[in-house]
Design a protein around this motif. Sequence first.
Motif, short mmCIF file in Angstrom:
data_model
loop_
_atom_site.label_atom_id
_atom_site.label_comp_id
_atom_site.label_asym_id
_atom_site.label_seq_id
_atom_site.Cartn_x
_atom_site.Cartn_y
_atom_site.Cartn_z
N SER A 13 0.72 -1.23 -0.12
CA SER A 13 0.10 -0.04 -0.12
C SER A 13 0.75 1.30 -0.07
O SER A 13 0.21 2.37 0.13
N ASN A 14 2.16 1.09 0.04
CA ASN A 14 3.05 2.41 -0.06
C ASN A 14 4.21 2.09 -0.59
O ASN A 14 4.72 1.08 -0.62
N GLY A 15 5.18 3.29 -0.82
CA GLY A 15 6.12 3.35 -1.50
C GLY A 15 7.49 2.69 -0.70
O GLY A 15 8.45 1.94 -1.06
N THR A 16 7.19 2.64 0.85
CA THR A 16 8.35 2.23 1.68
C THR A 16 8.17 0.58 1.68
O THR A 16 9.22 -0.07 1.39
N MET A 40 0.21 9.03 -6.61
CA MET A 40 -0.13 9.68 -5.18
C MET A 40 -0.48 8.69 -4.31
O MET A 40 -1.40 8.14 -4.18
N MET A 41 0.35 8.83 -2.99
CA MET A 41 -0.01 7.51 -2.03
C MET A 41 0.72 8.74 -0.84
O MET A 41 1.73 9.59 -0.78
N PRO A 42 0.38 8.07 0.32
CA PRO A 42 0.81 8.69 1.41
C PRO A 42 2.33 8.10 1.65
O PRO A 42 2.73 7.17 0.85
N GLY A 43 3.24 9.23 2.26
CA GLY A 43 4.58 8.86 2.49
C GLY A 43 5.30 9.07 0.89
O GLY A 43 4.76 9.73 0.28
N PRO A 44 6.48 8.12 0.77
CA PRO A 44 6.66 8.29 -0.74
C PRO A 44 5.85 7.87 -1.64
O PRO A 44 5.39 6.78 -1.51
N GLY A 45 5.76 8.62 -2.67
CA GLY A 45 4.71 8.43 -3.68
C GLY A 45 5.40 7.63 -4.71
O GLY A 45 6.53 7.23 -4.58
N GLY A 46 4.53 7.39 -5.69
CA GLY A 46 5.26 6.47 -6.71
C GLY A 46 6.62 7.15 -7.67
O GLY A 46 7.39 6.46 -7.80
N LEU A 47 6.57 8.42 -7.74
CA LEU A 47 7.76 8.93 -8.31
C LEU A 47 9.01 8.52 -7.50
O LEU A 47 10.03 8.34 -8.03
N GLN A 48 8.93 9.26 -6.06
CA GLN A 48 10.02 8.96 -5.12
C GLN A 48 10.28 7.51 -5.21
O GLN A 48 11.64 6.98 -5.24
N VAL A 98 13.84 5.65 -6.38
CA VAL A 98 14.79 4.89 -5.35
C VAL A 98 15.21 3.52 -6.20
O VAL A 98 16.26 2.84 -5.92
N LEU A 99 13.97 2.97 -6.51
CA LEU A 99 14.20 1.49 -7.33
C LEU A 99 15.25 1.43 -8.39
O LEU A 99 16.04 0.57 -8.57
N ARG A 100 15.15 2.68 -9.21
CA ARG A 100 16.08 2.96 -10.45
C ARG A 100 17.57 2.89 -9.64
O ARG A 100 18.24 2.83 -10.57
N ASN A 101 17.63 3.62 -8.67
CA ASN A 101 19.09 3.88 -8.24
C ASN A 101 19.62 2.80 -7.08
O ASN A 101 20.43 2.72 -6.31
N THR A 102 18.76 1.63 -7.03
CA THR A 102 18.99 0.40 -6.17
C THR A 102 19.86 -0.72 -7.04
O THR A 102 18.94 -1.07 -7.97
N PRO A 103 20.91 -1.27 -6.75
CA PRO A 103 21.39 -2.13 -7.65
C PRO A 103 20.66 -3.30 -7.85
O PRO A 103 20.80 -4.16 -8.79
#
Length: 131
Positions: A40-43, A62-70, A74-79
């Motif tokens: 249910s959220n980006g974390t 649009m989600m509470p906490g880190p949204g989809g863009l953020q 993060v996922l694109r910058n995680t090996p």
Amino acid sequence: MPSKPKRDKPLVLIVDDDLASRELLASYLEQEDCATVLVSNGTEAVEEARRLLPDLIVTDVMMPGPGGLQTLFVLRNTPETWHIPAIVVSGISPRILGLMPAAAYLVKPVAKHAFVQALREHLYPSWHTSP
């Protein structure tokens, strides 16, 4: 790129704060013979993506906490997760969606045929060609 876990069918991570939206997308995916994990959220999305290495991520913006863009940045910058394709399904303007690092952008309410087409285009080529 990390090696993909061996699975009988593709695994798709669905990220949306709206339960009805998550369940609707999961029903579409299950009809396409995909396994799903719903968060249910980006974390949670980042944690589950790193743990499970899904074959595809479907996310709202649009989600509470880190949204989809953020979350996608993060996922694109995680090996472990940079290579996982993502489909954005959101109610926001398509012009804004174009700024997101995703393979496809669909506007809510998403038509089933459009979602399945994007799924087939971005999931199945990598699923069938993976070692």
